[in-house]
Design an enzyme around this catalytic site. Sequence first.
Site, PDB file in Angstrom:
ATOM      1  N   TYR A  18      56.474  51.485  15.060  1.00  0.00           N
ATOM      2  CA  TYR A  18      55.877  50.609  16.307  1.00  0.00           C
ATOM      3  C   TYR A  18      56.605  50.705  17.577  1.00  0.00           C
ATOM      4  CZ  TYR A  18      53.845  46.125  17.794  1.00  0.00           C
ATOM      5  OH  TYR A  18      53.218  45.206  18.628  1.00  0.00           O
ATOM      6  N   ARG A  30      35.321  15.762  -7.437  1.00  0.00           N
ATOM      7  CA  ARG A  30      36.661  15.241  -8.009  1.00  0.00           C
ATOM      8  C   ARG A  30      37.795  16.573  -7.864  1.00  0.00           C
ATOM      9  NH1 ARG A  30      34.538  13.915 -13.653  1.00  0.00           N
ATOM     10  NH2 ARG A  30      32.381  14.898 -12.971  1.00  0.00           N
ATOM     11  N   LYS A  40      54.183  51.522   3.705  1.00  0.00           N
ATOM     12  CA  LYS A  40      52.948  50.789   4.467  1.00  0.00           C
ATOM     13  C   LYS A  40      52.131  52.116   4.865  1.00  0.00           C
ATOM     14  CE  LYS A  40      51.662  50.058   8.373  1.00  0.00           C
ATOM     15  NZ  LYS A  40      51.510  49.946   9.757  1.00  0.00           N
ATOM     16  N   ARG A  98      52.725  48.251   0.599  1.00  0.00           N
ATOM     17  CA  ARG A  98      51.891  47.314   1.203  1.00  0.00           C
ATOM     18  C   ARG A  98      50.591  48.346   1.208  1.00  0.00           C
ATOM     19  NH1 ARG A  98      54.537  46.413   6.469  1.00  0.00           N
ATOM     20  NH2 ARG A  98      52.606  45.962   7.282  1.00  0.00           N
TER      21      ARG A  98
HETATM   22 CA    CA Z   1      28.722  17.664 -14.930  1.00  0.00          CA
END
Ligand code: CA
Length: 479
Positions: free
Chosen positions: A393, A19, A357, A339
């Site tokens: 970078y 469920r 970061k 970060r």
């Molecule tokens: Ca149950």
Amino acid sequence: MSAPRPAAVIVLAAGEGTRMKSTTPKVLHELCGRSLVDHMLSVARGLEPERLIVVIGHAREQVAEALAKTSPDAHQVVQEQQNGTGHAVRTVLEAVGAIEGTVLVTYGDTPLLRTETLRALLTRHDEDGNAVTVLTAHVPDPTGYGRIIRDATGAVLEIIEHRDATPEQRAITEMNSGVYAFDGTLLADAVKRVSTANSQGEEYLTDVLAILRAEGHRVGAHIAADFAEVEGVNNKVQLSFARRVLNDRILTEHMLNGVTVIDPASTWIDAGVTLEADAVVHPGTQLHGATRIGAGAEIGPGSTLTDTVVGEGAVVRNAVCVSSEIGPRASVGPFAYLRPGTRLGAKGKIGTYVETKNATIGEGSKIPHLTYVGDATIGTGSNIGAGCVFVNYDGVQKRHTTIGDHVRVGSDNMLIAPVEVGDGAYTAAGSVITNDVPPGAMGVARSRQRNVEGWVFRRRAGTASAEAARRALEAGNDT
Ligand code: CA
Ligand code: UD1
């Protein structure tokens, strides 16, 4: 209330939970920073059982892997096929052998159950000298649950499942929670004799009550005061309800310990978070994982902190912080993104529209506006001007920038890593710093300005700009 330590707690968590309509196994659904089954294991740990056992089956690789990380103290027993609650317990006892002493059986999907409630069950079990004591509750709508059948004196006779019950039995509102305290030796013997003669053809653990009673053993019940505690989570509506209730409990505990929560309705704090007294949590704030908030710190509004440590008296507004450390009396935000690996020193500042970061920022250093700092070490007492980028970078590799103590980086600087700015150095606004700046030097890396006099009168004649310039020159305002 002192209750006897159980010899074992067995948590049944092998079912599928269709469920939930999810690819995530039911017991791994998360609330307040823990899975359903981890909540139950944490509640069970409060009883200090000698053994903690969890029965897994459906999606067992996934569940086993998750549990090995979060609850390595829980002994996992695999139930290959889910042939019923009785079968689950029999599988455990066949795997680990009969357990002497009190065995508590519970489910992995009842996160609202409290340790105190289990203690009360164990105390009743012990005091009455029962072979089995079942935790029951009176519920407004018992549809689907097993019913507690008592005789005229109120003694518990047996448990009948809803689908096997007569209309008269279905009118009984006392339900079986599925939590029981057993005498372990009697359980091991009785669970072997449970039949499958029921509408589902399963081995029902509930049948153990009637079996033990028929053999002259004492069978009892403890009625839970709050039926919400024993209601399982079977779908996502119940999951959100349980999350809200657990969150309220967590906030209540923090408030009683001296934390100010301005708006409990919009504040979400995970079970593993700690806050010291006089911390203030403003609306719209979420504190996740192993976050720790120091005394007098102010968090929010609108902040989400995950695994972040905030020092005493620090202020964090409208910020998202992940795996970061914010020093005492430091200030973060509004509108900052910290970060992983950000470490802001005492009284430091990470201001507005700043992203950091893997950066260590020393005591009293400030990054007030519109800046990205990645892979950097900044000393103490330094200031980074508005609009700087630590260019970390090169398209292939990440590289480091080192800024010394009491440095003044001008506004709109690009610091092309790897690069170092020495102690006490300055850099000029608008510089692209590609070479190291020695201590005490001024790094200038921009072209000189030249003014082309009268350009607007020649190239933009007749515009509002030309008109404004004419008026200024006529007024002698030509500085
Ligand atoms: Ca149950
Ligand atoms: C069970 C009880 C019922 C009680 C209800 C409370 C029985 C026969 N019935 O019914 O009296 O009112 O719980 O919620 O016990 N599980 C296993 N292995 C299995 C079967 C189940 O580990 O082979 C686990 C499930 O993961 C779940 C729990 O046991 O956590 C209950 O199983 P479920 O099938 O939901 O039992 P109910 O039919 O709800």
